[in-house]
Design a protein around this motif. Structure first.
Motif, short mmCIF file in Angstrom:
data_model
loop_
_atom_site.label_atom_id
_atom_site.label_comp_id
_atom_site.label_asym_id
_atom_site.label_seq_id
_atom_site.Cartn_x
_atom_site.Cartn_y
_atom_site.Cartn_z
N HIS A 1 -2.34 10.63 -0.02
CA HIS A 1 -3.22 9.19 1.42
C HIS A 1 -3.67 8.07 0.62
CE1 HIS A 1 -6.90 9.01 3.80
NE2 HIS A 1 -7.44 8.74 2.77
N ASP B 1 -7.83 3.29 4.86
CA ASP B 1 -7.43 2.69 5.25
C ASP B 1 -8.54 1.30 5.96
OD1 ASP B 1 -9.22 3.13 7.08
OD2 ASP B 1 -8.11 4.12 8.71
N ARG C 1 -2.37 0.51 0.63
CA ARG C 1 -1.69 0.55 2.47
C ARG C 1 -0.07 0.21 1.94
NH1 ARG C 1 -3.98 4.87 5.38
NH2 ARG C 1 -2.80 3.41 6.84
#
Ligand code: GDP
Ligand code: MG
Length: 162
Positions: A126, A129, A96
């Motif tokens: 993408h 998370d 991320r």
């Protein structure tokens, strides 16, 4: 206490990363894959797919109440997506970081979105998370036999032997 290779094996995790249709069409596959590769993460699954809109809705189910949900799912299913699983110590969280903030206007320079995207609706990549979403997304996009377990030659140099 675990030591060396055993400790390293225990800390390995996997995350789902996808280059969205805009990243694929803009010719950014090699650039993006190389950032994960050069960091020292290991590619364990990869395929180019055009997801259906229903599939995109499943992938983004958490966002179904958001006003941009329909457009987002239309977009994800509009062309090829490069779906991948990357493995490594801390790869979910650090993946991320490599990607940068959701809105490229707020992504730091040096991140993928910071360097390569301008608007939130076309932010090219993408990444899962958290550990739960990583597991769910890997299971949604890949069959177990599509995940390749192997020892990379670089591992002992990336992690050290002890
Ligand atoms: P991510 O985990 O950083 O990708 O962000 P989210 O899970 O919050 O949102 C998923 C995706 O929806 C983002 O990557 C964007 O492509 C899109 N998105 C999020 N917020 C907005 C928004 O405010 N407007 C539009 N058009 N798209 C958005
Ligand atoms: Mg998200």
């Amino acid at each position: 206490m675990l030591q060396g290779q055993e400790a390293h094996a225990a800390e390995m995790e996997r995350t789902f990363i996808a280059i969205k249709p805009d990243g694929v069409q803009r010719g950014l596959i090699a650039e993006i894959v190389s950032r994960f590769e050069r960091k020292g993460f290991k590619l364990v699954a990869i395929k180019l797919v055009v997801p259906s809109k229903e599939f995109a809705q499943k992938h983004y189910h958490d966002l179904k109440e958001r006003p941009f949900f329909n457009g987002l799912c239309e977009f994800l299913s509009s062309g090829p997506v490069l779906a991948m699983v990357w493995e490594g110590e801390g790869v979910i969280k650090y993946g991320r970081k490599l990607i940068g903030a959701t809105d490229p206007q707020k992504s730091e320079p040096g991140t993928i979105r910071g360097d390569l995207a301008v608007v939130v609706g076309r932010n090219i990549i993408h990444g899962s998370d958290g550990p739960e979403t990583a597991k769910d997304e890997i299971n949604l996009w890949f069959k177990p036999q599509e995940l390749v377990s192997y020892t990379s030659n670089a591992e002992k140099w990336v992690y050290g032997a002890n």
